[in-house]
Motif scaffolding. Sequence first.
Motif, short mmCIF file in Angstrom:
data_model
loop_
_atom_site.label_atom_id
_atom_site.label_comp_id
_atom_site.label_asym_id
_atom_site.label_seq_id
_atom_site.Cartn_x
_atom_site.Cartn_y
_atom_site.Cartn_z
N VAL A 106 1.16 -0.90 0.40
CA VAL A 106 0.07 -0.08 -0.05
C VAL A 106 0.68 1.05 0.41
O VAL A 106 1.96 1.20 0.78
CB VAL A 106 -0.78 -0.09 0.88
N GLY A 107 0.17 2.18 -0.66
CA GLY A 107 0.93 3.54 -0.51
C GLY A 107 0.58 4.51 0.62
O GLY A 107 -0.33 3.64 1.47
N TYR A 121 -10.74 5.95 6.44
CA TYR A 121 -12.10 5.95 6.65
C TYR A 121 -12.96 7.15 5.58
O TYR A 121 -13.48 7.63 5.19
CB TYR A 121 -12.35 6.66 7.98
N HIS A 122 -10.96 7.96 6.25
CA HIS A 122 -11.68 9.57 5.20
C HIS A 122 -11.16 9.54 3.99
O HIS A 122 -12.62 9.92 2.23
CB HIS A 122 -10.94 10.65 5.61
N ASN A 123 -10.86 8.67 3.53
CA ASN A 123 -9.91 7.75 1.75
C ASN A 123 -11.31 7.45 1.25
O ASN A 123 -11.38 7.14 -0.07
CB ASN A 123 -8.79 7.63 1.81
N LEU A 148 -7.51 12.77 -1.18
CA LEU A 148 -7.04 11.95 0.00
C LEU A 148 -6.05 12.02 0.96
O LEU A 148 -5.44 12.72 0.68
CB LEU A 148 -7.16 10.65 -0.53
N ARG A 149 -5.97 11.66 1.76
CA ARG A 149 -5.06 12.53 3.07
C ARG A 149 -3.94 10.95 2.84
O ARG A 149 -4.14 9.61 2.39
CB ARG A 149 -6.13 12.20 3.88
#
Length: 720
Positions: free
Chosen positions: A267-268, A307-309, A319-320
């Motif tokens: 993952v990035g 949750y945000h992304n 995205l964060r």
Amino acid sequence: MDTSRLPLTRDLVLVGGGHTHALVLRKWGMKPLPGARLTVINPGPTAPYSGMLPGFVAGHYQRDELDIDLVRLARFAGARVVLGAAEHIDTAARLVHVPGRPPIAYDAASIDIGITSAMPDLPGFADHGIPAKPLGRFAARWAAFRDGDGPAHVAVIGGGVAGVELILAMAYALKSCGRLAQATLIDSDQALRAIGEKARQTLRRALVEQGVRLEENAAIERIEDGYITLQDGREILSDFTTGAAGARPYGWLADSGLDLNDGFIRVGETLQTSDPQVFATGDCAHMEFAPRPKAGVYAVRQAPVLYHNLRALMTGDPLRSYKPQKDYLKLISMGSREALGERFGTTLSSPLMWTWKDRIDQAFMEKFRDLPAMDAPDLPAEHTLDMEQALGDKPMCGGCGAKVGRDALLGTLAGISSTDRDDITPLPGDDAALLTTGNVKQVISTDHLRSFTNDPVLMTRIAAVHALGDIWAMGAEPQAATANLILPRMSPALQARTLAEIMDAASAVMQNAGAAIIGGHTSLGDELTIGFTVTGLCRRPAITLAGALPGDALILTKPLGSGVLMAAEMAGEAKGDWVAAALEQMSQPQGTAARILQDAHAMTDVTGFGLLGHLLGICEASRTGAELSAGKIPLMQGAAELADRGIRSTLFPSNQAALPELTTTGWQDLLFDPQTAGGLLAAVSPGQADELLVKLTAAGYPAALIGRITEISGKITLSA
């Protein structure tokens, strides 16, 4: 605006119930995204919290204190729960495959399935060892072993921090009950090589104090039943062998099409995988941008970013990035109520450290035990009289709990004039109709259910079994069915996905019962409603409500309690494993039971009117009475506890009013509980009852002999 009435347009699927996903579900419940249909897939109804495992092994915590109740959490989040282990994700088709059901489509997905410590390459481990992860199976096996008798020999393979925590906890627990004969920690290299020198010395000293034998630089030849053979020929006694030797990814990830690092998903910074529609988090993920050891602290701190992304991906917002800390406070259990804390090379061990660790763990779990109550929308300032009374003080139940009461229904039907057609046989109150088509007797019935679970597949299975109940109760063979569906408002893409799931599930149930689905009707509405019209062929005289004889034995094929359990689940009061067990029992078809009971004098399926209401139907049609042995009536897991706490289905008062002369309280109120896809209630010859029970039990039905038919018409009594 009431956002619950907005159409669904995107599917978000969480694969696994790990710590990150659990926190995302909690946050989602407090602020759902309108238009998103959320699904969580997990092997079971709970997700164990690994941070408290050593405390459980040592005996400081009860088993249920480790569990995050995913069923309850999903209800809070408005998500559907799919209980099953994912075995494949098709990133090209955007489908997640779970055994025993149609694939689950997604627009965005996240994987948080943790790791395993299975050792497939170690001879004998699969047969005689138990991996420490996944945690649920290990905890169950350990609890049974710890509570046994006699001298105990235990061994842990893997001398890292996790292995040391486990063996210290196991030794402490067995010493506390006077059973410890030998505890051994085995490592192929030097134990505790990944931590600082001071922490290593402290933990080695703890191993000595707990009487743990440490075998370093010891290669294992084979795991046997009761002992471990080392490559140098020595044997180590072990009645309980577990493995904690490093993290291993689940094998099915290799076929996912995602970029991997030693089997873990790369993952990035945004926690996206090589497929931007798929995220991964927790121990199954490898942070390519900032590699870190596997630790729960990273999973917990990834939750706000995930949750945000997930929301941002479906709304088009930016995205964060997740920025992991360089080090973290390691709190390591030492068997007794003592722990070691280490950070930036500073080490401290004491009971105070255990208290600190316990406080952190309990605070994490409290997030899921104490879910905030979400306020119901206020009534408009201007509304009609009696609006509050009509709404009631709790949400309307789903399933049979949402149906019209017995008195209202029978009163209305009584006003309908009987037919004078000679191809329709009048029946004394049966739910199905008996027709003559040519020279063939045919029964027809229809039923539908308001959804009580967000999973369309599970809801379809239960609705199909429920509709078939009237056919089976009359001793008929299911023939054909049409589906009658109301879908909540959703985009055409989600309509197609949902219909495919529903029809796949419906076809499987109907075909297994011997019937064919020949069509149906669909429409859009406020909520999911699933129904079927079913026909059946009578190759023998139909079994009706009439025909019960005084002295007949009463057999019930399924336990009671689904109404109370579903009402409690809606209110967040039922345990997830209770709900899972109830849904499984509701999904059990009754075709085999009907064939076993084909010589019954009278039979019905127990549904909306409850056991007593449907028994009253037999008594009225047969002009008999009945006596029930209340203590012999099988109940669903958790139903009695919930009933004793005063939880009732919304249909309960109407059912109770049908027999005002019977006074019940507490768990006995379950006799009036409306059942969904309930069991068959049969009046059989007393001489056949025992043999029939044996056959039903052998066929997998939790059947019971619950009473007998008596002579006084309409009189039902209860006895112990």
